[in-house]
Write a protein that holds these residues in place. Structure first.
Motif, mmCIF file in Angstrom:
data_model
loop_
_atom_site.group_PDB
_atom_site.id
_atom_site.type_symbol
_atom_site.label_atom_id
_atom_site.label_comp_id
_atom_site.label_asym_id
_atom_site.label_seq_id
_atom_site.Cartn_x
_atom_site.Cartn_y
_atom_site.Cartn_z
ATOM 1 N N LEU A 43 0.824 -1.206 0.000
ATOM 2 C CA LEU A 43 0.000 0.000 0.000
ATOM 3 C C LEU A 43 0.858 1.257 0.000
ATOM 4 N N GLU A 44 1.977 1.227 0.704
ATOM 5 C CA GLU A 44 2.866 2.383 0.702
ATOM 6 C C GLU A 44 3.429 2.635 -0.686
ATOM 7 N N ALA A 45 3.807 1.560 -1.395
ATOM 8 C CA ALA A 45 4.320 1.718 -2.752
ATOM 9 C C ALA A 45 3.250 2.297 -3.679
ATOM 10 N N ILE A 46 2.010 1.858 -3.527
ATOM 11 C CA ILE A 46 0.919 2.370 -4.359
ATOM 12 C C ILE A 46 0.635 3.824 -4.036
ATOM 13 N N ASN A 47 0.526 4.158 -2.740
ATOM 14 C CA ASN A 47 0.163 5.513 -2.340
ATOM 15 C C ASN A 47 1.260 6.528 -2.626
ATOM 16 N N SER A 48 2.519 6.083 -2.654
ATOM 17 C CA SER A 48 3.618 7.012 -2.914
ATOM 18 C C SER A 48 3.889 7.175 -4.412
ATOM 19 N N SER A 49 3.175 6.432 -5.243
ATOM 20 C CA SER A 49 3.328 6.554 -6.696
ATOM 21 C C SER A 49 2.276 7.525 -7.231
ATOM 22 N N TYR B 161 6.896 -10.149 -16.299
ATOM 23 C CA TYR B 161 6.540 -11.316 -15.493
ATOM 24 C C TYR B 161 5.026 -11.414 -15.305
ATOM 25 N N GLU B 162 4.365 -10.251 -15.285
ATOM 26 C CA GLU B 162 2.898 -10.213 -15.213
ATOM 27 C C GLU B 162 2.401 -9.322 -16.359
ATOM 28 N N PHE B 163 1.163 -9.546 -16.780
ATOM 29 C CA PHE B 163 0.611 -8.695 -17.826
ATOM 30 C C PHE B 163 0.464 -7.286 -17.261
ATOM 31 N N PRO B 164 1.124 -6.291 -17.869
ATOM 32 C CA PRO B 164 1.231 -4.967 -17.222
ATOM 33 C C PRO B 164 0.035 -4.056 -17.437
ATOM 34 N N ALA B 165 -0.873 -4.420 -18.330
ATOM 35 C CA ALA B 165 -2.020 -3.567 -18.637
ATOM 36 C C ALA B 165 -3.282 -4.164 -18.020
ATOM 37 N N PHE B 166 -3.967 -3.389 -17.210
ATOM 38 C CA PHE B 166 -5.197 -3.850 -16.563
ATOM 39 C C PHE B 166 -6.376 -3.338 -17.397
ATOM 40 N N LEU C 194 -8.515 -5.083 -9.837
ATOM 41 C CA LEU C 194 -7.868 -5.117 -8.523
ATOM 42 C C LEU C 194 -6.936 -6.317 -8.354
ATOM 43 N N GLU C 195 -7.369 -7.500 -8.766
ATOM 44 C CA GLU C 195 -6.522 -8.695 -8.592
ATOM 45 C C GLU C 195 -5.230 -8.612 -9.395
ATOM 46 N N PRO C 196 -5.283 -8.355 -10.706
ATOM 47 C CA PRO C 196 -4.012 -8.258 -11.437
ATOM 48 C C PRO C 196 -3.150 -7.086 -10.981
ATOM 49 N N VAL D 249 1.853 -5.547 -8.330
ATOM 50 C CA VAL D 249 2.536 -4.706 -7.335
ATOM 51 C C VAL D 249 3.380 -5.571 -6.405
ATOM 52 N N ILE D 250 2.790 -6.654 -5.894
ATOM 53 C CA ILE D 250 3.536 -7.539 -4.990
ATOM 54 C C ILE D 250 4.710 -8.183 -5.722
#
Length: 530
Positions: A108-114, A248-253, A397-399, A404-405
């Motif tokens: 959450l800190e990484a998300i909120n600080s971006s 590593y993950e699909f980057p577009a939601f 939300l899931e992807p 992020v993780i």
């Protein structure tokens, strides 16, 4: 990359682009009337974008619903992300709960600080208006900068394709970038002589770019980095590959509000409200023109009847020739129909607000509502927005959370999982604690309240009925639904220890009372004279 692989990528892009063509007409009208800040057809930068808008009901309704979704799904002031273990019993272990709490805090800190919350608002606007929103997450490469970099991609620049499960796993984006920025992003060694020449002589000239993202298996696993998703950057004017990499993950939601069978692009409230929006703008324009004709009607003036040009300024004197006919309106406009037209416009505005779920996002309908009425209102809203919320969880939300993780884990920012998780073969699952999620689960709280109320009444006759309920687990369940932070709750071991202490204290108190009573009895007995 081999020439035939580049050709396959370009051919697939053109095929997907043809699928998108019928949608562009819808998007263009939605852009003109509902979300003018997003251009579907190229227009002059800085040009006027509200040419067709005479009524702003749809614009306000769109902004209101987007802000509501942001606050109900990804509110920056609340913890909307939670990680749980399966089996849940492991959450009672201190090492597991501390590890889970650390993962949640760091993510959450990484998300909120971006720049997430700024771009999320743009994403919600596109999702509601066009029916499809595309949020892109890149991993930050600057060690001194943010770990996460979000971008909102215009639907007019993208083409997509679904996998066999109905999830989007292919995205091609065609856009322009200045020659200077191409060299800065990809390096001079990756550019051809044409790009280098432009960067030197005309650095701000736009170059057409194509970014292709797709599962690596789609093209014989040519992705040299061996990541699940291939990423290819092409300067499409020269079919020159600038970079091959992967994700590593699909980057577009790519999130759709809803889809019709056989369609991959979404349909949203903006598309539903478009006929009403066009109608209300046309009627408002007509009313304004009619009012203008009533206030300042066209004039019928006899030739050379006035010695000076007419001037309608208040208090101005106009000199008329002797015997000339006074100026008069060319025709009389009857304004009696305007109130009726206003009434029709208000009904259409109400219909527009209904398309954008105005009632569903307005909790209070009356000045005073009881707690039961509020609870029923919340349940009603959940039923209306429930299907959309479920789609947002799976496609957005899931992807988002998993990527992020994954990024934070690859950066070494996450702690190692405790041994107990590996020992029991536990799995980690992600839950969402947003207000929308809690609202969906509030029906459980209402059911518990009603059941306990009935049982409490009947327990006056038969108290043994209360033995049916496990009140400890009931309290924990309610705390979990209502979003009580885990650190405020005692663990099961702490509760057991507290109750043992309380039981021992009560036992000691009873023993002391018995000794005291015995002493009183002895004293009374000694005072009795036989």
């Amino acid at each position: 990359m081999k020439e035939n692989a580049i050709q396959k990528i370009l051919e697939r892009y053109n095929q997907l682009k043809n699928i998108r063509i019928p949608w562009q007409g819808h998007w263009a009208e939605i852009s003109d009337y509902i979300i003018p800040l997003q251009n579907i057809y190229p227009r002059a930068r800085g040009g006027k974008r509200t040419t067709y808008i005479y009524d702003s009901t749809a614009l306000r309704a769109l902004s209101r619903l987007a802000a509501t979704l942001h606050s109900m799904l990804t509110n920056p002031s609340q913890r909307w992300l939670a990680i749980k273990t399966n089996p849940m019993e492991l959450m009672s272990l201190n090492e597991v709960s501390r590890w889970v709490q650390a993962i949640e805090d760091i993510s959450l800190e990484a998300i909120n600080s971006s720049n997430f919350h700024m771009k999320a608002q743009e994403f919600y606007l596109s999702l509601i208006a066009f029916g499809t929103g595309i949020l892109f997450l890149e991993e930050g490469q600057d060690p001194n900068g943010p770990a996460l970099i979000f971008k909102t991609l215009p639907v007019s620049e993208c083409v997509i394709a679904e996998n066999e499960k109905g999830f989007v796993d292919v995205l091609f984006r065609e856009f322009t970038m200045s020659a200077r920025n191409v060299v800065r992003q990809f390096g001079a060694e990756a550019c051809n002589t044409k790009i280098l020449e432009l960067a030197d002589k005309r650095p701000d000239e736009e170059i057409k770019m194509l970014h292709a993202i797709f599962p690596k298996d789609d093209y014989n696993k040519f992705n040299k980095l061996d990541k699940p998703y291939a990423s290819v950057w092409i300067a499409s004017e020269w079919n020159h590959v600038l970079r091959e990499s992967g994700y590593y993950e699909f980057p577009a939601f790519v999130t759709r509000w809803s889809t019709a069978p056989g369609e991959i692009w979404g349909r949203g409230p903006g598309m539903e409200a478009l006929p009403d929006v066009k109608t209300v703008n046309k009627m408002t324009k007509d009313i304004l023109e009619a009012a203008s004709k009533i206030i300042t009607p066209p004039l019928d003036v006899e030739y050379k009847s006035y010695l000076t040009p007419l001037d309608a300024t208040p208090g101005k004197i106009n000199t008329r020739a002797k015997g000339a006919t006074p100026v008069q309106p060319l025709y009389i406009v009857d304004g009696k129909a305007i109130p009726l037209t206003d009434s029709m416009v208000e009904k259409i505005k109400q219909s527009i607000n209904e398309s954008f779920y105005y009632d569903a996002i307005s909790l209070v309908r009356a000045d005073r509502m009881t707690a039961t009425e509020v609870m029923q209102r919340v349940e009603e809203n959940v039923r209306i927005l429930g299907p959309t919320y479920s789609r947002l969880v799976h496609e957005y939300l899931e992807p988002l959370t998993r990527r992020v993780i994954g990024i934070m884990a690859r950066k070494g920012a996450l702690p190692e999982p405790p041994p107990s998780l590996q020992r029991y073969g536990a799995k980690v699952k992600i839950e969402y604690l947003s207000p929308m999620s809690r609202a969906q689960r509030m029906s459980d709280v209402a059911a518990i309240q009603r059941a306990l109320s009935f049982v409490a009444t009947m327990a006056r006759v038969n108290p043994d009925m209360l033995d049916v309920f496990n009140f400890d687990e009931t309290a924990r369940h309610i705390a979990d639904i209502t979003g009580v932070p885990a650190r405020l709750l005692r663990s099961r071991d702490e509760v057991d220890a507290l109750r043992q202490q309380r039981a021992q204290a009560q036992m000691m108190q009873q023993q002391m009372q018995m000794l005291k009573d015995a002493a009183e009895v002895g004293k009374i007995a000694s005072e009795i004279k036989l």
